[in-house]
Design a protein around this motif. Structure first.
Motif, PDB file in Angstrom:
ATOM      1  N   MET A 104       0.857  -1.177   0.000  1.00 36.86           N
ATOM      2  CA  MET A 104       0.000   0.000   0.000  1.00 36.86           C
ATOM      3  C   MET A 104       0.896   1.231   0.000  1.00 36.86           C
ATOM      4  SD  MET A 104      -2.884  -1.393   0.004  1.00 36.86           S
ATOM      5  CE  MET A 104      -4.308  -0.699   0.726  1.00 36.86           C
ATOM      6  N   LYS A 105       0.768   2.047  -1.015  1.00 34.62           N
ATOM      7  CA  LYS A 105       1.610   3.226  -1.122  1.00 34.62           C
ATOM      8  C   LYS A 105       0.945   4.435  -0.481  1.00 34.62           C
ATOM      9  CE  LYS A 105       4.117   5.982  -4.448  1.00 34.62           C
ATOM     10  NZ  LYS A 105       4.445   6.188  -5.843  1.00 34.62           N
ATOM     11  N   THR A 106      -0.311   4.677  -0.822  1.00 31.65           N
ATOM     12  CA  THR A 106      -1.003   5.863  -0.333  1.00 31.65           C
ATOM     13  C   THR A 106      -2.470   5.548  -0.072  1.00 31.65           C
ATOM     14  OG1 THR A 106       0.411   7.221  -1.727  1.00 31.65           O
ATOM     15  CG2 THR A 106      -1.545   8.274  -0.850  1.00 31.65           C
ATOM     16  N   VAL A 107      -3.002   6.077   1.012  1.00 33.48           N
ATOM     17  CA  VAL A 107      -4.432   6.017   1.294  1.00 33.48           C
ATOM     18  C   VAL A 107      -4.876   7.440   1.602  1.00 33.48           C
ATOM     19  CG1 VAL A 107      -6.229   5.111   2.813  1.00 33.48           C
ATOM     20  CG2 VAL A 107      -4.253   3.689   2.253  1.00 33.48           C
ATOM     21  N   ARG A 108      -5.874   7.920   0.874  1.00 36.99           N
ATOM     22  CA  ARG A 108      -6.383   9.277   1.076  1.00 36.99           C
ATOM     23  C   ARG A 108      -7.890   9.251   1.231  1.00 36.99           C
ATOM     24  NH1 ARG A 108      -2.014  12.924   1.373  1.00 36.99           N
ATOM     25  NH2 ARG A 108      -0.475  12.180  -0.071  1.00 36.99           N
ATOM     26  N   GLY A 152     -16.402  11.160   1.422  1.00 36.58           N
ATOM     27  CA  GLY A 152     -16.391  10.177   2.501  1.00 36.58           C
ATOM     28  C   GLY A 152     -15.763   8.857   2.109  1.00 36.58           C
ATOM     29  N   GLY A 153     -15.404   8.691   0.863  1.00 35.47           N
ATOM     30  CA  GLY A 153     -14.749   7.474   0.390  1.00 35.47           C
ATOM     31  C   GLY A 153     -13.241   7.566   0.549  1.00 35.47           C
ATOM     32  N   TYR A 154     -12.552   6.554   0.031  1.00 29.68           N
ATOM     33  CA  TYR A 154     -11.093   6.504   0.113  1.00 29.68           C
ATOM     34  C   TYR A 154     -10.518   6.104  -1.237  1.00 29.68           C
ATOM     35  CZ  TYR A 154     -11.593   6.647   5.160  1.00 29.68           C
ATOM     36  OH  TYR A 154     -11.898   7.027   6.429  1.00 29.68           O
ATOM     37  N   ILE A 192     -10.753   2.388  -5.340  1.00 32.22           N
ATOM     38  CA  ILE A 192     -11.594   3.472  -4.844  1.00 32.22           C
ATOM     39  C   ILE A 192     -12.721   2.846  -4.044  1.00 32.22           C
ATOM     40  CG2 ILE A 192     -13.094   5.400  -5.459  1.00 32.22           C
ATOM     41  CD1 ILE A 192     -11.409   5.645  -8.041  1.00 32.22           C
ATOM     42  N   LEU A 193     -12.781   3.167  -2.767  1.00 36.41           N
ATOM     43  CA  LEU A 193     -13.808   2.675  -1.864  1.00 36.41           C
ATOM     44  C   LEU A 193     -14.740   3.834  -1.579  1.00 36.41           C
ATOM     45  CD1 LEU A 193     -14.721   0.318   0.018  1.00 36.41           C
ATOM     46  CD2 LEU A 193     -13.339   1.416   1.776  1.00 36.41           C
ATOM     47  N   ASN A 194     -15.999   3.744  -2.013  1.00 35.27           N
ATOM     48  CA  ASN A 194     -16.902   4.866  -1.782  1.00 35.27           C
ATOM     49  C   ASN A 194     -17.487   4.810  -0.373  1.00 35.27           C
ATOM     50  OD1 ASN A 194     -19.165   3.167  -1.796  1.00 35.27           O
ATOM     51  ND2 ASN A 194     -19.768   3.706  -3.872  1.00 35.27           N
ATOM     52  N   ALA A 195     -18.228   5.820   0.010  1.00 36.82           N
ATOM     53  CA  ALA A 195     -18.763   5.934   1.364  1.00 36.82           C
ATOM     54  C   ALA A 195     -19.740   4.809   1.706  1.00 36.82           C
ATOM     55  CB  ALA A 195     -19.446   7.287   1.537  1.00 36.82           C
TER      56      ALA A 195
END
Length: 50
Positions: free
Chosen positions: A15-19, A24-26, A38-41
């Motif tokens: 895992m390089k980056t999580v924002r 509200g997603g990531y 892409i994980l939505n809310a």
């Protein structure tokens, strides 16, 4: 903590980056796989190859 069960079995996943996104997603970048997740809310996951 956000658990993404099918990613745990990937031995080379890094895992390089999580924002956190404004909606509200990531967004999660996995450099070893050259993919972006892409994980939505609501918890729906979308996978993009880069």
């Amino acid at each position: 903590m956000i658990k993404i069960s099918f990613l745990r079995g990937e031995g080379r996943l890094q895992m390089k980056t999580v924002r956190k996104l404004a909606d509200g997603g990531y967004i999660i970048s996995a450099c070893a796989q050259n993919k972006i997740y892409i994980l939505n809310a609501k918890g729906a996951l979308r996978e993009l190859s880069i």
